[in-house]
Design an enzyme around this catalytic site. Sequence first.
Site, short mmCIF file in Angstrom:
data_model
loop_
_atom_site.label_atom_id
_atom_site.label_comp_id
_atom_site.label_asym_id
_atom_site.label_seq_id
_atom_site.Cartn_x
_atom_site.Cartn_y
_atom_site.Cartn_z
N HIS A 274 88.33 49.67 8.84
CA HIS A 274 89.09 48.79 9.05
C HIS A 274 89.84 48.24 10.30
CE1 HIS A 274 91.23 45.03 7.38
NE2 HIS A 274 92.07 45.25 7.71
N CYS A 275 89.56 46.71 10.85
CA CYS A 275 89.07 46.61 12.09
C CYS A 275 91.01 45.26 12.14
CB CYS A 275 88.66 46.76 12.89
SG CYS A 275 88.73 45.97 14.84
N VAL A 276 91.44 46.14 12.62
CA VAL A 276 92.43 44.68 13.02
C VAL A 276 92.62 43.61 13.95
CG1 VAL A 276 94.68 46.75 12.62
CG2 VAL A 276 94.36 46.27 14.35
N ASN A 279 90.38 41.97 11.77
CA ASN A 279 90.86 41.55 10.62
C ASN A 279 90.38 41.46 9.56
OD1 ASN A 279 93.09 40.84 8.67
ND2 ASN A 279 92.62 38.82 8.84
N SER A 280 88.75 42.64 9.53
CA SER A 280 87.99 42.14 8.49
C SER A 280 87.55 44.72 8.77
CB SER A 280 87.16 42.18 8.64
OG SER A 280 85.96 42.66 8.02
#
Length: 421
Positions: A274-276, A279-280
Amino acid sequence: MKKKRSQRSDEDTTLCCCEYFNRNGERTHILASCCDCEDLDDACDRCLKGQSINPQSLERIADTISDRLRVPWLLGSGAKKIDITVLPPLILLPIFLHIAALHHILALIVLTIVPILVLWYYYITHHKKGQTLFFLSLGLFSLGYMYYLFLCEVFPKGDVSLVQLMVLTSGMVLTLVSLRQAKMDPGYLRADNGSTPIKDIHTHVTPDCSNGMHKIQQVGRNGSTKVHHLGHNGMQAGNGSLEKNWCNICKISRPPRSGHCRLCAACVQKLDHHCVWINSCVGETNHRAFILTLALFLLTSLYGISLTLNSICKGRSVFMALFYCPGVYNDHSSALSFTCVWYCMIITAGMGHLFIIQFINISCNVTEREARLTLRNKTGHRYLWGLIIIIEEYNQGFINNWMAFLKRRSSPSKPCIEDIV
């Protein structure tokens, strides 16, 4: 119940651009944002009297402010709510950069504090397992603000040609287009009425209340049917594959190498992480777009840095100008440009590290999630202190791994105006 919902939907269509329904379901107006906030009035009174404020009261105040922070919307659905985590980068980044441009000592302090604050906030949000738009807002605003300062401070000096400006602009536009594609469906696995299609297999889940078991019926393309019984914890004797791929939260049997994201509250096919920054999740269908976004950002950022240094530190190589540019703080415009160069270098270094990790993982045909599990369980083959993870079950060689990655299917979702947020 249906009658109330239909009445509510009719009311929604009649909202003007400045009206909205608050968290209590009451219809209100943007101009009333500062009215009827007893918690805020009580907190102010306590501050004036030197008394302590109840933490629960502070939480209610934060929820009220977050609910009332809205902008007018002209599409007939009322005022739109603004995520409060979007605002700090928009307000603080220009202030910090202009302060850092006043003196090289201030620049050193600011450019040291800002990354520490970002990492601290990442630790807080990661620990709470909550979603935030802060990092996406920081990335997008940094890209836009750096481009704006380039147009206002660097391009007027006359050392950058129109062709170079067009190349830089094209790189930024392509980065945003690729980012929108990376923001689409990463490959969510959803259960529709208790069943989830997975490739050529349909899985039907039926709870058995008598013994707390779940009956899993798998129907193949050729009509063959297999029935399994799993307990509430996903355990099933004699079928390790089904046990491994069963999600206790989503109640579905997932394809191999899939995983459940606690932030998105969904299972993702071939979940990487999950890549901040977007945001997905990064999964089966958006992994290529994610890598392309990183590559385009790195190339655009490095090109902009080189153009800026060649303009404000003439006669020196890019590397030398980065560490030695005498007289740059004599002029505020040059000082601001030089400060922005170092800010871009910090961001580029972070994204470059992420790109290198992704490149190594793709070359070994392993996801970031699988790499973490391998390090935790001490399985597979580890090289360079765990930087390179090789799982023989998935590794097919460097070329074949990249060919398989490039042949992945893309997200079938249609783009919309909100995809980038």
